[in-house]
Motif scaffolding. Sequence first.
Motif, PDB file in Angstrom:
ATOM      1  N   GLY A   1       0.760  -1.249   0.000  1.00 36.75           N
ATOM      2  CA  GLY A   1       0.000   0.000   0.000  1.00 36.75           C
ATOM      3  C   GLY A   1       0.790   1.298   0.000  1.00 36.75           C
ATOM      4  N   GLY A   2       2.087   1.222  -0.245  1.00 35.23           N
ATOM      5  CA  GLY A   2       2.913   2.439  -0.206  1.00 35.23           C
ATOM      6  C   GLY A   2       2.356   3.567  -1.072  1.00 35.23           C
ATOM      7  N   ASP A   3       2.108   3.269  -2.340  1.00 32.53           N
ATOM      8  CA  ASP A   3       1.639   4.319  -3.253  1.00 32.53           C
ATOM      9  C   ASP A   3       0.221   4.768  -2.902  1.00 32.53           C
ATOM     10  OD1 ASP A   3       3.978   4.476  -4.648  1.00 32.53           O
ATOM     11  OD2 ASP A   3       3.245   3.466  -6.459  1.00 32.53           O
ATOM     12  N   ALA A   4      -0.641   3.800  -2.580  1.00 33.05           N
ATOM     13  CA  ALA A   4      -2.038   4.140  -2.279  1.00 33.05           C
ATOM     14  C   ALA A   4      -2.109   5.067  -1.060  1.00 33.05           C
ATOM     15  CB  ALA A   4      -2.841   2.861  -2.032  1.00 33.05           C
TER      16      ALA A   4
ATOM     17  N   GLY B   1      -4.745  13.678  -0.558  1.00 35.34           N
ATOM     18  CA  GLY B   1      -6.137  14.127  -0.677  1.00 35.34           C
ATOM     19  C   GLY B   1      -6.966  13.435  -1.743  1.00 35.34           C
ATOM     20  N   MET B   2      -6.403  12.416  -2.391  1.00 39.71           N
ATOM     21  CA  MET B   2      -7.176  11.741  -3.439  1.00 39.71           C
ATOM     22  C   MET B   2      -8.021  10.617  -2.844  1.00 39.71           C
ATOM     23  SD  MET B   2      -4.031  11.754  -6.115  1.00 39.71           S
ATOM     24  CE  MET B   2      -2.854  12.932  -5.470  1.00 39.71           C
ATOM     25  N   ASP B   3      -9.133  10.280  -3.527  1.00 39.97           N
ATOM     26  CA  ASP B   3      -9.946   9.108  -3.161  1.00 39.97           C
ATOM     27  C   ASP B   3      -9.301   7.904  -3.805  1.00 39.97           C
ATOM     28  OD1 ASP B   3     -11.840  10.385  -1.719  1.00 39.97           O
ATOM     29  OD2 ASP B   3     -13.193  10.698  -3.415  1.00 39.97           O
ATOM     30  N   VAL B   4      -8.810   6.974  -2.981  1.00 38.05           N
ATOM     31  CA  VAL B   4      -7.977   5.898  -3.513  1.00 38.05           C
ATOM     32  C   VAL B   4      -8.586   4.529  -3.236  1.00 38.05           C
ATOM     33  CG1 VAL B   4      -5.663   4.888  -3.523  1.00 38.05           C
ATOM     34  CG2 VAL B   4      -5.938   7.331  -3.105  1.00 38.05           C
ATOM     35  N   ILE B   5      -8.569   3.693  -4.280  1.00 39.60           N
ATOM     36  CA  ILE B   5      -8.909   2.278  -4.143  1.00 39.60           C
ATOM     37  C   ILE B   5      -7.621   1.494  -4.385  1.00 39.60           C
ATOM     38  CG2 ILE B   5     -10.276   0.348  -5.044  1.00 39.60           C
ATOM     39  CD1 ILE B   5     -12.241   2.398  -6.221  1.00 39.60           C
ATOM     40  N   GLY B   6      -7.290   0.595  -3.468  1.00 41.65           N
ATOM     41  CA  GLY B   6      -6.125  -0.286  -3.655  1.00 41.65           C
ATOM     42  C   GLY B   6      -6.622  -1.705  -3.881  1.00 41.65           C
ATOM     43  N   VAL B   7      -6.212  -2.298  -5.006  1.00 43.18           N
ATOM     44  CA  VAL B   7      -6.630  -3.658  -5.342  1.00 43.18           C
ATOM     45  C   VAL B   7      -5.411  -4.568  -5.363  1.00 43.18           C
ATOM     46  CG1 VAL B   7      -7.421  -5.091  -7.277  1.00 43.18           C
ATOM     47  CG2 VAL B   7      -8.710  -3.061  -6.649  1.00 43.18           C
TER      48      VAL B   7
ATOM     49  N   ARG C   1      -1.595   3.636  10.239  1.00 41.23           N
ATOM     50  CA  ARG C   1      -0.447   4.389  10.777  1.00 41.23           C
ATOM     51  C   ARG C   1      -0.387   5.786  10.169  1.00 41.23           C
ATOM     52  NH1 ARG C   1       2.260  -0.414   9.942  1.00 41.23           N
ATOM     53  NH2 ARG C   1       3.322   0.362   8.091  1.00 41.23           N
ATOM     54  N   GLY C   2      -0.728   5.861   8.874  1.00 38.02           N
ATOM     55  CA  GLY C   2      -0.674   7.154   8.190  1.00 38.02           C
ATOM     56  C   GLY C   2      -1.914   8.005   8.444  1.00 38.02           C
ATOM     57  N   GLY C   3      -2.932   7.426   9.096  1.00 40.51           N
ATOM     58  CA  GLY C   3      -4.151   8.179   9.389  1.00 40.51           C
ATOM     59  C   GLY C   3      -4.932   8.547   8.132  1.00 40.51           C
ATOM     60  N   VAL C   4      -4.894   7.665   7.109  1.00 44.71           N
ATOM     61  CA  VAL C   4      -5.655   7.958   5.883  1.00 44.71           C
ATOM     62  C   VAL C   4      -6.639   6.819   5.587  1.00 44.71           C
ATOM     63  CG1 VAL C   4      -3.851   9.379   4.831  1.00 44.71           C
ATOM     64  CG2 VAL C   4      -3.896   6.911   4.361  1.00 44.71           C
ATOM     65  N   ASP C   5      -7.680   7.169   4.833  1.00 44.67           N
ATOM     66  CA  ASP C   5      -8.670   6.173   4.407  1.00 44.67           C
ATOM     67  C   ASP C   5      -8.390   5.758   2.975  1.00 44.67           C
ATOM     68  OD1 ASP C   5     -10.260   5.979   6.650  1.00 44.67           O
ATOM     69  OD2 ASP C   5     -11.356   7.813   6.133  1.00 44.67           O
ATOM     70  N   VAL C   6      -8.326   4.449   2.767  1.00 49.96           N
ATOM     71  CA  VAL C   6      -8.191   3.892   1.414  1.00 49.96           C
ATOM     72  C   VAL C   6      -9.200   2.749   1.352  1.00 49.96           C
ATOM     73  CG1 VAL C   6      -6.679   2.629  -0.181  1.00 49.96           C
ATOM     74  CG2 VAL C   6      -5.718   4.464   1.236  1.00 49.96           C
ATOM     75  N   THR C   7      -9.843   2.565   0.206  1.00 45.96           N
ATOM     76  CA  THR C   7     -10.721   1.408   0.018  1.00 45.96           C
ATOM     77  C   THR C   7      -9.867   0.254  -0.500  1.00 45.96           C
ATOM     78  OG1 THR C   7     -12.554   2.873  -0.534  1.00 45.96           O
ATOM     79  CG2 THR C   7     -12.778   0.574  -1.201  1.00 45.96           C
ATOM     80  N   TRP C   8      -9.740  -0.785   0.305  1.00 38.62           N
ATOM     81  CA  TRP C   8      -8.915  -1.938  -0.107  1.00 38.62           C
ATOM     82  C   TRP C   8      -9.822  -3.047  -0.624  1.00 38.62           C
ATOM     83  CZ3 TRP C   8      -4.207  -0.171  -0.152  1.00 38.62           C
ATOM     84  CH2 TRP C   8      -3.774   0.708   0.833  1.00 38.62           C
TER      85      TRP C   8
END
Length: 182
Positions: A43-46, A53-59, A75-82
Amino acid sequence: MHQHGHAHAHDEHTTWSSFELAGFLAGLTELPRTVLDVGCGAGGDAVYLAGRGMDVIGVDLSAESLEQARAHADRGGVDVTWIQASALDLPVEDASIDLVTDRGCLHHIEPIDHARYAQEVARVLRPGGMLLVRDMQHAGNDGPQVTEPGLGGMIDGLPLQLSRVVPFQQGRMSGILAVFRR
Ligand SMILES: C[S@@+](CC[C@H](N)C(=O)[O-])C[C@H]1O[C@@H](n2cnc3c(N)ncnc32)[C@H](O)[C@@H]1O
């Protein structure tokens, strides 16, 4: 599947810097709003993109990698849809994505499936959206998996244009960066 000394290669992957991703974004007039990172791994890039600030989906195919990615985002305090899925069958809506990013995923997809990969990317990208592919390997290993003619061939008949191909070097690794536009 293509093999390249996995124990060692894994260490290298986890230490890849995303300098090329930051550089790519710096060249855009407007940041993408929706990003899909295919083969997101840990998930480094995601996480980086979500932090900007982007809406990110990690597949990714691997549940284990997605677990690491989740911890990384926490840890980074961000939301990503995995999402655990294949890049060849994306559970993502048509024309919903501004930017698809791929670092090292296409490398793992059999050449016979490259057209299917490109077809899925073309389907989820909105018109004007982009695909950024990066592939890296040890110089002198067993030849590049992702090549300019291969990249050109995989989009045959699809609404994707290859707009830029840049070979690059990072330490002992050699790489290729390619940008496609829908
Ligand atoms: C070399 S790693 C790169 C991970 C991450 N993008 C990075 O740069 O650190 C390749 C990743 O692609 C994933 N992968 C391989 N084939 C895939 C497929 N068909 N669909 C989705 N993910 C895939 C693997 O599970 C692995 O996490």
